[in-house]
Design an enzyme around this catalytic site. Structure first.
Site, PDB file in Angstrom:
ATOM      1  N   ILE A 222      33.854  65.483  45.434  1.00  0.00           N
ATOM      2  CA  ILE A 222      34.440  64.159  45.195  1.00  0.00           C
ATOM      3  C   ILE A 222      35.430  64.256  44.024  1.00  0.00           C
ATOM      4  O   ILE A 222      36.370  63.468  43.915  1.00  0.00           O
ATOM      5  CB  ILE A 222      33.327  63.120  44.919  1.00  0.00           C
ATOM      6  CG1 ILE A 222      33.846  61.694  45.041  1.00  0.00           C
ATOM      7  CG2 ILE A 222      32.662  63.361  43.588  1.00  0.00           C
ATOM      8  CD1 ILE A 222      32.735  60.650  45.067  1.00  0.00           C
TER       9      ILE A 222
ATOM     10  N   PHE B 246      25.868  72.816  47.590  1.00  0.00           N
ATOM     11  CA  PHE B 246      25.587  72.663  46.167  1.00  0.00           C
ATOM     12  C   PHE B 246      26.073  71.304  45.672  1.00  0.00           C
ATOM     13  O   PHE B 246      26.171  71.067  44.476  1.00  0.00           O
ATOM     14  CB  PHE B 246      26.249  73.799  45.360  1.00  0.00           C
ATOM     15  CG  PHE B 246      25.376  75.028  45.245  1.00  0.00           C
ATOM     16  CD1 PHE B 246      24.944  75.705  46.383  1.00  0.00           C
ATOM     17  CD2 PHE B 246      24.978  75.513  44.007  1.00  0.00           C
ATOM     18  CE1 PHE B 246      24.129  76.829  46.280  1.00  0.00           C
ATOM     19  CE2 PHE B 246      24.160  76.637  43.891  1.00  0.00           C
ATOM     20  CZ  PHE B 246      23.742  77.297  45.031  1.00  0.00           C
ATOM     21  N   GLY B 247      26.408  70.414  46.597  1.00  0.00           N
ATOM     22  CA  GLY B 247      26.932  69.103  46.215  1.00  0.00           C
ATOM     23  C   GLY B 247      25.821  68.076  46.052  1.00  0.00           C
ATOM     24  O   GLY B 247      24.646  68.362  46.273  1.00  0.00           O
ATOM     25  N   GLY B 248      26.216  66.871  45.681  1.00  0.00           N
ATOM     26  CA  GLY B 248      25.256  65.773  45.541  1.00  0.00           C
ATOM     27  C   GLY B 248      24.936  65.496  44.093  1.00  0.00           C
ATOM     28  O   GLY B 248      25.526  66.060  43.182  1.00  0.00           O
TER      29      GLY B 248
ATOM     30  N   TYR C  29      15.221  62.447  41.590  1.00  0.00           N
ATOM     31  CA  TYR C  29      16.013  63.639  41.935  1.00  0.00           C
ATOM     32  C   TYR C  29      15.109  64.701  42.575  1.00  0.00           C
ATOM     33  O   TYR C  29      15.445  65.275  43.622  1.00  0.00           O
ATOM     34  CB  TYR C  29      16.674  64.145  40.645  1.00  0.00           C
ATOM     35  CG  TYR C  29      17.316  65.496  40.724  1.00  0.00           C
ATOM     36  CD1 TYR C  29      18.418  65.734  41.539  1.00  0.00           C
ATOM     37  CD2 TYR C  29      16.832  66.559  39.939  1.00  0.00           C
ATOM     38  CE1 TYR C  29      19.017  66.985  41.578  1.00  0.00           C
ATOM     39  CE2 TYR C  29      17.431  67.802  39.970  1.00  0.00           C
ATOM     40  CZ  TYR C  29      18.518  68.013  40.794  1.00  0.00           C
ATOM     41  OH  TYR C  29      19.107  69.259  40.832  1.00  0.00           O
TER      42      TYR C  29
ATOM     43  N   ARG D 255      12.351  76.950  27.123  1.00  0.00           N
ATOM     44  CA  ARG D 255      12.048  76.819  28.560  1.00  0.00           C
ATOM     45  C   ARG D 255      12.933  77.746  29.383  1.00  0.00           C
ATOM     46  O   ARG D 255      12.498  78.323  30.377  1.00  0.00           O
ATOM     47  CB  ARG D 255      12.228  75.354  28.982  1.00  0.00           C
ATOM     48  CG  ARG D 255      12.007  75.105  30.472  1.00  0.00           C
ATOM     49  CD  ARG D 255      12.005  73.605  30.775  1.00  0.00           C
ATOM     50  NE  ARG D 255      12.206  73.348  32.188  1.00  0.00           N
ATOM     51  CZ  ARG D 255      13.401  73.194  32.760  1.00  0.00           C
ATOM     52  NH1 ARG D 255      14.516  73.285  32.021  1.00  0.00           N
ATOM     53  NH2 ARG D 255      13.495  72.966  34.054  1.00  0.00           N
TER      54      ARG D 255
HETATM   55  C1  15L Z   1      18.496  70.924  37.578  1.00  0.00           C
HETATM   56  O1  15L Z   1      18.117  70.751  38.729  1.00  0.00           O
HETATM   57  C2  15L Z   1      19.785  70.376  37.103  1.00  0.00           C
HETATM   58  O2  15L Z   1      20.751  70.298  38.130  1.00  0.00           O
HETATM   59  C3  15L Z   1      20.338  71.172  35.933  1.00  0.00           C
HETATM   60  O3  15L Z   1      21.397  70.451  35.346  1.00  0.00           O
HETATM   61  C4  15L Z   1      19.259  71.505  34.885  1.00  0.00           C
HETATM   62  O4  15L Z   1      18.812  70.315  34.280  1.00  0.00           O
HETATM   63  C5  15L Z   1      18.101  72.207  35.558  1.00  0.00           C
HETATM   64  O5  15L Z   1      17.639  71.485  36.665  1.00  0.00           O
HETATM   65  C6  15L Z   1      16.943  72.430  34.579  1.00  0.00           C
HETATM   66  O6  15L Z   1      15.909  71.785  34.709  1.00  0.00           O
HETATM   67  O7  15L Z   1      17.116  73.240  33.666  1.00  0.00           O
END
Ligand code: 15L
Length: 259
Positions: A34, A70-72, A135, A173
């Site tokens: 987009i 890999f979109g969205g 998400y 992490r």
């Molecule tokens: C994800 O799914 C995100 O797209 C990315 O920006 C990070 O936040 C990653 O997870 C994560 O948890 O490190």
């Protein structure tokens, strides 16, 4: 490798890396986003599109053999926003892919499909999902659609539960979840070239010493990570010498997303 490949999310952080990686390896790359995209390669076609607009799906997949999706929406957001693109738009893309005869999808799922497992628990891809928000739920939905379209229609998918794909790991992490860009590209390439994948779920992490993921059910992909967060360990620990062990970021695999 498939000849004609559609890449969604092509203007994004990972999509931009994938454009450069895929263009020299496929016959024809159709990159869509987009947002505005950098100038195309000689064999690349750019299409500006909103994945939430389901009327565009058929045009996006027309003539394509494979999709690198890999979109969205790529972070936590209100349910309506996530639903429009990652659920309704995602399903429309698969349905269009089925009608157009697309054979293979490589899908960026996420750690957030299983984010509510504690970091002390080692899981494999057959353990139940435990999404950590809207998400995460949309990523679980995506994996379910991938499974359905394999079981019912024979479209193959590699779902990559991406940990943290960044240029460099930058927090504690990440010592467990980091996926280097090169290793991310390797998984996508394996996903597009291994002959039979059915629906395979792979945890997307580099060769980090510490891990809570067991990739035993994805061995047939032949993914051999080259990078490791361990090289950054001393600097990361020195910058954060006394982490709060009760902080959810340190407790759950999904980190901050469980809040
Ligand atoms: C994800 O799914 C995100 O797209 C990315 O920006 C990070 O936040 C990653 O997870 C994560 O948890 O490190």
């Amino acid at each position: 490798m498939y000849d004609n490949v559609l890449l969604t999310g092509a203007a994004g952080k990972l999509g931009s890396v994938l454009r450069r990686h895929l263009a020299p390896r496929v016959k024809r790359l159709r990159s869509t986003d987009i947002a505005a995209m950098a100038a195309p390669a000689a064999n690349e076609e750019l299409v500006t599109a909103d994945l939430g607009d389901t009327s565009l799906a058929a045009g996006l997949v027309k003539g394509m053999d494979a999709i690198v999706h890999f979109g969205g929406i790529s972070s936590e957001a209100d349910f309506d926003t996530v639903c429009r693109v990652n659920i309704i738009g995602f399903r429309a893309l698969y349905e269009a892919a089925r009608l157009a005869g697309v054979k293979r999808v490589v899908y960026s799922s996420s750690v957030h499909a299983i984010g509510f497992y504690e970091q002390t628990t080692v899981i494999d891809s057959r353990d139940p999902t435990r999404p950590d928000g809207n998400y995460g739920v949309s990523k679980v939905f995506g994996e379910s659609i991938a499974q359905l379209y394999w079981d019912k229609y024979g479209i193959e998918t590699v779902s990559i539960r991406i940990g943290s794909s960044e240029a460099e790991p930058s927090n504690r992490r990440h010592l467990l979840t980091w996926l280097s860009f090169d290793d991310m590209c390797q998984i996508v390439e394996r996903g597009l070239s291994v002959p039979r994948v059915g629906h395979t779920i792979i945890f997307g992490a580099s060769r980090n010493d510490a891990t809570f993921w067991d990739n035993r059910y994805a061995r047939h992909l032949g993914y051999q990570p080259k990078d490791s967060a361990d090289a950054y360990r001393n600097a990361i620990v020195a910058a954060d010498p006394k982490p709060d062990r009760d902080d959810v970021v340190m407790r759950y695999q999904g980190g901050i997303f469980v809040k």
